[in-house]
Enzyme design. Structure first.
Site, PDB file in Angstrom:
ATOM      1  N   TRP A   1      33.589  35.745  43.376  1.00  0.00           N
ATOM      2  CA  TRP A   1      34.896  35.306  43.897  1.00  0.00           C
ATOM      3  C   TRP A   1      34.893  35.199  45.412  1.00  0.00           C
ATOM      4  O   TRP A   1      35.406  34.230  45.968  1.00  0.00           O
ATOM      5  CB  TRP A   1      36.019  36.214  43.402  1.00  0.00           C
TER       6      TRP A   1
ATOM      7  N   ASP B   1      41.388  39.612  48.818  1.00  0.00           N
ATOM      8  CA  ASP B   1      41.710  39.135  47.468  1.00  0.00           C
ATOM      9  C   ASP B   1      41.670  40.360  46.558  1.00  0.00           C
ATOM     10  O   ASP B   1      40.605  40.929  46.325  1.00  0.00           O
ATOM     11  CB  ASP B   1      40.671  38.093  47.031  1.00  0.00           C
TER      12      ASP B   1
ATOM     13  N   LYS C   1      45.815  39.238  35.840  1.00  0.00           N
ATOM     14  CA  LYS C   1      44.843  40.273  35.521  1.00  0.00           C
ATOM     15  C   LYS C   1      45.561  41.575  35.198  1.00  0.00           C
ATOM     16  O   LYS C   1      45.299  42.210  34.199  1.00  0.00           O
ATOM     17  CB  LYS C   1      43.862  40.484  36.679  1.00  0.00           C
TER      18      LYS C   1
END
Ligand SMILES: *Cc1c(COP(=O)(O)O)cnc(C)c1O
Length: 365
Positions: free
Chosen positions: A101, A172, A196
């Site tokens: 990511w 993030d 999530k």
């Protein structure tokens, strides 16, 4: 009805109590005669829903008043562009790459600013460690330093707040926000998609220090300009109303959680630590399974693991499905298996997985 345990990395399990409450309120929210989906985002009912969600989020994370809370859309992948559009001033931005990511984040940022990699953890094995913070090369004139504090795909989690040498720290936190205490004041900007750990897909949370706003690049879309979104209390355009409502129910669920003497986020964090310990202990004790992430940065939320005998992978997954343990297949870039054990995964679910791991090893390996 006993629902199966869902180990999906995202969109992921939502607490059953929340789903039941949403079902009960589906046709008539609090006597309004409407579903939340049908309400004007500018009406008093929805105004109260978003205000409560923001207040609960601020309370749970101890968000200081000089930070704006933004309810946006586009997910963390959109934020990979929105962050440099708002915070880079078209100048320098530094990135630390610890997994798939953060790698995506730095690639996207290159469209908008001068990107420098302060550190990268990629080696022949892929990702599975965090380079020593003291050795990161951080440009003192960078507008911000970006990290991904929980790499959902690779299972790498920061268990410390990085020292950025005074450069504003951007994180993030998509896959572990609200799984643990976070010292918001040490970050300039925190963002994450909700799907999530917080609610349904479609909602992105941004927590950003107000003094950083107002410097968006001219090409930044207005709907993604943090200053405009903040000035309009996340109503510059129609926000994802239903996702905000469900996230609000999840926040209230977190506030009600208990674990031993602990309440709220502290209880959730303690339970997450216990769940992760139970699973990692079982993996460490086995001859069949292995984990490749360095111990000090193992994620409490996403646990990738491999069967040493990969010819057993299909049988493992088939047996897991039959046992009511769903979505354990690892991300294609890493292979093997991955168990995501977010807040909504109860201890019993992790115990059921551990029982299955042991049973499979005993009878099939
Ligand atoms: C899931 C995830 C993303 C991507 O989120 P989208 O909602 O698909 O944009 C980015 N970063 C992290 C850490 C994630 O877990």
């Amino acid at each position: 009805m006993q629902r199966p345990y869902n180990f999906s990395a995202g969109p992921a399990a939502i607490p059953e109590e929340v789903l039941q409450q949403a079902a009960a309120e589906m046709l008539d929210w609090h006597g309004s005669g409407m579903s939340v989906m049908e309400m004007s985002h500018r009406g008093p009912q929805f105004e109260s829903i978003i205000a409560q969600a923001e207040a609960d989020l601020r309370e749970l994370l101890g968000i200081p008043d000089d930070y704006a809370v933004l309810f946006m859309q586009g997910g963390a992948i959109a934020e990979n562009a929105i962050v440099p559009l708002n915070l880079s001033r078209g100048a320098k931005a530094d990135y630390v790459v610890t997994g798939s990511w953060s790698q995506k984040s730095q690639l996207e940022a290159r469209k908008y600013c001068d990107v420098h990699l302060s550190a990268s953890a990629h080696d022949e094995q892929g990702y599975g460690s965090i380079p020593d913070n003291a050795a990161w090369s951080i440009r003192p004139d960078a507008q911000y330093l970006h990290v991904c504090t929980n790499e959902t795909i690779d299972g790498v989690e920061f268990h410390f707040v990085p020292d950025s040498h005074g450069v504003p720290l951007v994180a993030d936190m998509s896959s572990h926000l609200l799984s643990r205490h976070v010292d918001v004041a040490r970050y300039a900007c925190i963002y994450g998609g909700a799907q999530k750990n917080i609610g349904p897909a479609g909602l992105t949370l941004v927590i950003v220090r107000r003094d950083l706003l107002g410097h968006a690049l001219p090409q930044c879309p207005s709907a993604f300009d943090y200053a405009l979104v903040a000035a309009n209390h996340s109503m510059f355009n129609t926000p994802p109303t239903y996702a905000i409502y469900i996230a609000g129910l999840v926040l209230q669920w977190i506030k009600r959680q208990r674990f031993g003497d602990l309440v709220g986020l502290a209880a959730v964090e303690a339970r997450n630590i216990a769940k992760a310990q139970l699973l990692y202990d079982a993996l460490d004790a086995s001859q069949l399974y292995e984990t490749r992430v360095a111990r000090e940065c193992r994620s409490r939320m996403n646990v990738p693991f491999h069967l040493r005998d990969t010819t057993l992978n299909a049988a493992f997954l088939q047996g897991a499905d039959a046992a009511g343990l769903l979505q354990l297949k690892g991300h294609k870039s890493v292979g093997g298996m991955r168990a995501s054990i977010y807040n909504a995964m109860p201890m019993e679910g992790v115990q059921a997985l551990v029982n299955y791991l042991q049973d499979f090893e005993k009878h099939r390996a």
